[in-house]
Design an enzyme around this catalytic site. Sequence first.
Site, mmCIF file in Angstrom:
data_model
loop_
_atom_site.group_PDB
_atom_site.id
_atom_site.type_symbol
_atom_site.label_atom_id
_atom_site.label_comp_id
_atom_site.label_asym_id
_atom_site.label_seq_id
_atom_site.Cartn_x
_atom_site.Cartn_y
_atom_site.Cartn_z
ATOM 1 N N GLY A 56 -5.041 69.389 37.676
ATOM 2 C CA GLY A 56 -6.171 68.595 37.160
ATOM 3 C C GLY A 56 -5.841 67.985 35.802
ATOM 4 N N LYS A 57 -4.566 67.673 35.584
ATOM 5 C CA LYS A 57 -4.155 67.079 34.291
ATOM 6 C C LYS A 57 -4.781 65.705 34.098
ATOM 7 C CE LYS A 57 0.091 67.362 35.692
ATOM 8 N NZ LYS A 57 -0.029 68.180 36.913
ATOM 9 N N GLY B 95 0.469 62.471 41.184
ATOM 10 C CA GLY B 95 -0.771 61.900 41.710
ATOM 11 C C GLY B 95 -1.884 62.478 40.861
ATOM 12 N N HIS B 96 -2.461 61.675 39.999
ATOM 13 C CA HIS B 96 -3.470 62.163 39.060
ATOM 14 C C HIS B 96 -4.837 61.580 39.418
ATOM 15 C CE1 HIS B 96 -0.283 63.097 35.738
ATOM 16 N NE2 HIS B 96 -0.068 63.731 36.871
ATOM 17 N N THR C 200 -0.364 62.530 46.370
ATOM 18 C CA THR C 200 0.693 61.549 46.590
ATOM 19 C C THR C 200 1.134 61.512 48.053
ATOM 20 O OG1 THR C 200 1.459 61.747 44.332
ATOM 21 C CG2 THR C 200 3.063 60.920 45.903
ATOM 22 N N LEU D 287 -13.081 76.305 38.381
ATOM 23 C CA LEU D 287 -13.794 77.581 38.273
ATOM 24 C C LEU D 287 -14.889 77.634 39.335
ATOM 25 C CD1 LEU D 287 -13.822 80.124 36.472
ATOM 26 C CD2 LEU D 287 -15.682 79.077 35.177
ATOM 27 N N ASP D 288 -15.475 76.461 39.617
ATOM 28 C CA ASP D 288 -16.499 76.374 40.678
ATOM 29 C C ASP D 288 -15.897 76.770 42.038
ATOM 30 O OD1 ASP D 288 -14.901 74.050 40.282
ATOM 31 O OD2 ASP D 288 -16.207 72.853 41.565
ATOM 32 N N ARG E 161 24.633 56.721 33.987
ATOM 33 C CA ARG E 161 24.691 55.442 33.262
ATOM 34 C C ARG E 161 24.938 54.231 34.156
ATOM 35 N NH1 ARG E 161 28.351 58.821 29.670
ATOM 36 N NH2 ARG E 161 28.357 59.744 31.726
ATOM 37 N N LYS F 162 -7.603 64.497 35.089
ATOM 38 C CA LYS F 162 -9.012 64.576 34.674
ATOM 39 C C LYS F 162 -9.118 64.900 33.179
ATOM 40 C CE LYS F 162 -12.075 68.393 35.036
ATOM 41 N NZ LYS F 162 -12.833 69.399 35.798
ATOM 42 N N GLY G 222 2.090 71.838 39.270
ATOM 43 C CA GLY G 222 1.453 70.523 39.379
ATOM 44 C C GLY G 222 0.078 70.589 40.026
ATOM 45 N N ASP G 223 -0.615 69.452 39.955
ATOM 46 C CA ASP G 223 -1.941 69.279 40.578
ATOM 47 C C ASP G 223 -2.992 70.236 40.013
ATOM 48 O OD1 ASP G 223 -0.694 67.382 42.198
ATOM 49 O OD2 ASP G 223 -0.158 68.887 43.689
ATOM 50 N N ARG H 206 -1.289 71.743 50.602
ATOM 51 C CA ARG H 206 -0.644 72.529 49.541
ATOM 52 C C ARG H 206 -0.670 74.014 49.903
ATOM 53 N NH1 ARG H 206 -4.164 69.208 45.138
ATOM 54 N NH2 ARG H 206 -2.852 67.362 45.007
ATOM 55 N N GLN I 201 3.715 66.567 36.489
ATOM 56 C CA GLN I 201 4.350 67.768 37.029
ATOM 57 C C GLN I 201 3.962 68.994 36.175
ATOM 58 O OE1 GLN I 201 6.669 64.783 36.797
ATOM 59 N NE2 GLN I 201 5.561 64.395 38.661
HETATM 60 P P1 GDP Z 1 -3.098 66.465 38.542
HETATM 61 O O1 GDP Z 1 -1.919 66.023 39.323
HETATM 62 O O2 GDP Z 1 -2.797 67.654 37.674
HETATM 63 O O3 GDP Z 1 -3.754 65.359 37.768
HETATM 64 O O4 GDP Z 1 -4.175 66.969 39.619
HETATM 65 P P2 GDP Z 1 -4.559 66.248 41.012
HETATM 66 O O5 GDP Z 1 -5.393 65.060 40.717
HETATM 67 O O6 GDP Z 1 -3.353 66.065 41.861
HETATM 68 O O7 GDP Z 1 -5.398 67.381 41.729
HETATM 69 C C1 GDP Z 1 -6.541 67.927 41.151
HETATM 70 C C2 GDP Z 1 -7.705 67.842 42.169
HETATM 71 O O8 GDP Z 1 -8.726 68.728 41.768
HETATM 72 C C3 GDP Z 1 -8.343 66.461 42.219
HETATM 73 O O9 GDP Z 1 -8.815 66.226 43.522
HETATM 74 C C4 GDP Z 1 -9.521 66.591 41.252
HETATM 75 O O10 GDP Z 1 -10.583 65.700 41.540
HETATM 76 C C5 GDP Z 1 -9.940 68.029 41.497
HETATM 77 N N1 GDP Z 1 -10.533 68.720 40.336
HETATM 78 C C6 GDP Z 1 -10.069 68.738 39.052
HETATM 79 N N2 GDP Z 1 -10.789 69.614 38.314
HETATM 80 C C7 GDP Z 1 -11.711 70.151 39.147
HETATM 81 C C8 GDP Z 1 -12.732 71.146 38.972
HETATM 82 O O11 GDP Z 1 -12.917 71.717 37.899
HETATM 83 N N3 GDP Z 1 -13.474 71.452 40.075
HETATM 84 C C9 GDP Z 1 -13.299 70.837 41.292
HETATM 85 N N4 GDP Z 1 -14.068 71.200 42.312
HETATM 86 N N5 GDP Z 1 -12.343 69.886 41.474
HETATM 87 C C10 GDP Z 1 -11.556 69.573 40.427
HETATM 88 P P1 IMO Z 2 1.490 65.962 39.427
HETATM 89 O O1 IMO Z 2 1.786 65.218 38.152
HETATM 90 C C1 IMO Z 2 2.856 68.632 42.599
HETATM 91 C C2 IMO Z 2 7.150 68.635 43.462
HETATM 92 C C3 IMO Z 2 7.474 68.191 44.881
HETATM 93 C C4 IMO Z 2 8.740 68.980 45.124
HETATM 94 C C5 IMO Z 2 9.441 68.944 43.766
HETATM 95 C C6 IMO Z 2 10.509 67.862 43.643
HETATM 96 O O2 IMO Z 2 0.554 65.252 40.342
HETATM 97 O O3 IMO Z 2 1.098 67.373 39.137
HETATM 98 P P2 IMO Z 2 10.351 65.209 43.416
HETATM 99 O O4 IMO Z 2 9.750 64.190 44.326
HETATM 100 O O5 IMO Z 2 9.761 65.223 42.053
HETATM 101 O O6 IMO Z 2 11.847 65.160 43.388
HETATM 102 O O7 IMO Z 2 9.985 66.619 44.108
HETATM 103 O O8 IMO Z 2 8.420 68.704 42.800
HETATM 104 N N1 IMO Z 2 6.302 67.689 42.676
HETATM 105 C C7 IMO Z 2 4.987 67.841 42.498
HETATM 106 N N2 IMO Z 2 4.137 68.749 42.993
HETATM 107 N N3 IMO Z 2 2.410 67.713 41.719
HETATM 108 C C8 IMO Z 2 3.264 66.806 41.182
HETATM 109 O O9 IMO Z 2 2.904 65.952 40.218
HETATM 110 C C9 IMO Z 2 4.613 66.826 41.605
HETATM 111 N N4 IMO Z 2 5.698 66.077 41.299
HETATM 112 C C10 IMO Z 2 6.728 66.627 41.953
HETATM 113 O O10 IMO Z 2 6.450 68.523 45.771
HETATM 114 O O11 IMO Z 2 8.430 70.319 45.396
HETATM 115 MG MG MG Z 3 -1.291 65.670 41.267
#
Ligand code: GDP
Ligand code: IMO
Ligand code: MG
Length: 450
Positions: free
Chosen positions: A17-18, A42-43, A318, A350-351, A145, A20, A14-15, A323, A228
């Site tokens: 950058g989906k 948290g996107h 979130t 990459l930056d 259910r 974006k 997760g996290d 992390r 995720q």
């Molecule tokens: P997601 O859950 O996959 O949508 O990702 P998150 O939003 O939780 O976390 C991605 C973080 O990386 C956010 O703070 C974005 O603004 C940041 N981000 C995404 N792509 C880039 C990138 O190419 N460079 C930098 N510096 N930040 C990025």
């Molecule tokens: P995005 O979409 C990062 C992780 C939690 C925990 C495990 C189970 O922003 O990438 P849950 O609350 O789902 O039962 O927790 O999954 N987790 C994530 N980690 N990004 C997420 O979503 C996540 N959604 C769940 O931290 O380890």
């Molecule tokens: Mg996220």
Amino acid sequence: MNKCVTVIVGTKWGDEGKGKIAAREAKDADLVIRATGGANAGHTVVYKGEKLALHLVPGGIVYPQTTCIIGPGTVIDPDVLWSEIQMLKNCGVFDVEGRLKISGRAHVILPYHKDLDELHEKMKKHPVGTTKRGIGPCYSDKANRIGIRMYDLLLPEIELEKKIKEATKLHNQAFKENGMEEKIIDVRKLAIRCRLLGLRLERCITDIAPIIADKICYNKKIVVEGAQAFRLDLDHGDYPMVTSSHPVTAGTLCGAALPPQALKTVIGIDKAYNSRVGNGPFPTELPASIDENGNVIKGAKPLEGDVVRDLGHEYGTTTGRPRRCGWMDAVILRSAKYTSGIDYLCINHLDTLGEIGNKLGYVKVCVGYLYQGHMIDFYPDDIELTHEIPEPIYETLNGGWTIDSSCETYEDLPELAKAFIKIVEDASGIPVKYLGTGPANDDLIVREDV
Ligand code: GDP
Ligand code: IMO
Ligand code: MG
């Protein structure tokens, strides 16, 4: 059937950058769908220069031509959703409620799901480190259910009350047995609250199937914003340290109510370094000054993991939790390629990796594992049995790089950054088509020749 669906999926924990990339893909899309999970996601999407943290509404909402769906595979906390809609309206996003369609089949997260999440975590010897958003308990009720669905919020109060009463019999018992009497559900009060939220959201709650059929029929671009990621998948991830849905492509299509024949492209999203929040295996994790509760140890000497976390601003969107950070693991990508059917990769940050290299003097990519005395190039699925975390085999690049505004194409990138991408492509077997160079939706280099 027209092939008009682009799926965005996470390839690690997760996290990546989906949000974006899904938002950027939505620029010329008709329909954008969130398919799995709930407010555990948290996107981050940049709108008019401001970072918006979205938990339920697809990031594509920022483009006025899109219809946005929260699909039947999701679990929705109606309070969080209502606040998010207000936040988007306050930011000036066009006609949010007119364009947002919520599947009536999606399940509702109620306060008792969050209390149960807390209780289950407390009772476990090895807690998962969930987001405490009630995700697991809500999906359990669904499978059992006894779930409450978005459609139920439109029922007369008395019927809703009966459903909640039926659903919470066992939960109340668990609260009683564990000294949590104050959490015992006041069914009447909850039904009134639910009805209020139902009235607020009524305009958006609907049958999404005709909308989807229409878009496929007219070959309109549909983007699915996965939540995720691969290693958090209930079936294919690091069970039991996973979430309770199916973030891989197949699960995402199911959660969005899309037929597989409509699939055109799958873009796997990763970061140039990796991160994980919550517990579970992380072979390339770097040592960091984080205590056993996941808190940063103030004043401690910074370790490699702290350098990565600070340069990448790696704190949960979130939960705000720091992390865990580590090097790029290309072996997991290789496994994700086949489980999630990934056509192209997008490597964000990459930056940031360049800056990490500048600070540490090197960057690394994991290209294989040593596991059970053998060299392997796939992610083993018996880690729980062997109690052995695979040991990474690294390729190391000396130095780092800086990406400035003059880097607009792949050719403009520093040679070391290109060498990094080549290693990832060779080890994963997936072409890297997109490179993230900053947080804004358009901070992206697209390789048209890939
Ligand atoms: P997601 O859950 O996959 O949508 O990702 P998150 O939003 O939780 O976390 C991605 C973080 O990386 C956010 O703070 C974005 O603004 C940041 N981000 C995404 N792509 C880039 C990138 O190419 N460079 C930098 N510096 N930040 C990025
Ligand atoms: P995005 O979409 C990062 C992780 C939690 C925990 C495990 C189970 O922003 O990438 P849950 O609350 O789902 O039962 O927790 O999954 N987790 C994530 N980690 N990004 C997420 O979503 C996540 N959604 C769940 O931290 O380890
Ligand atoms: Mg996220």
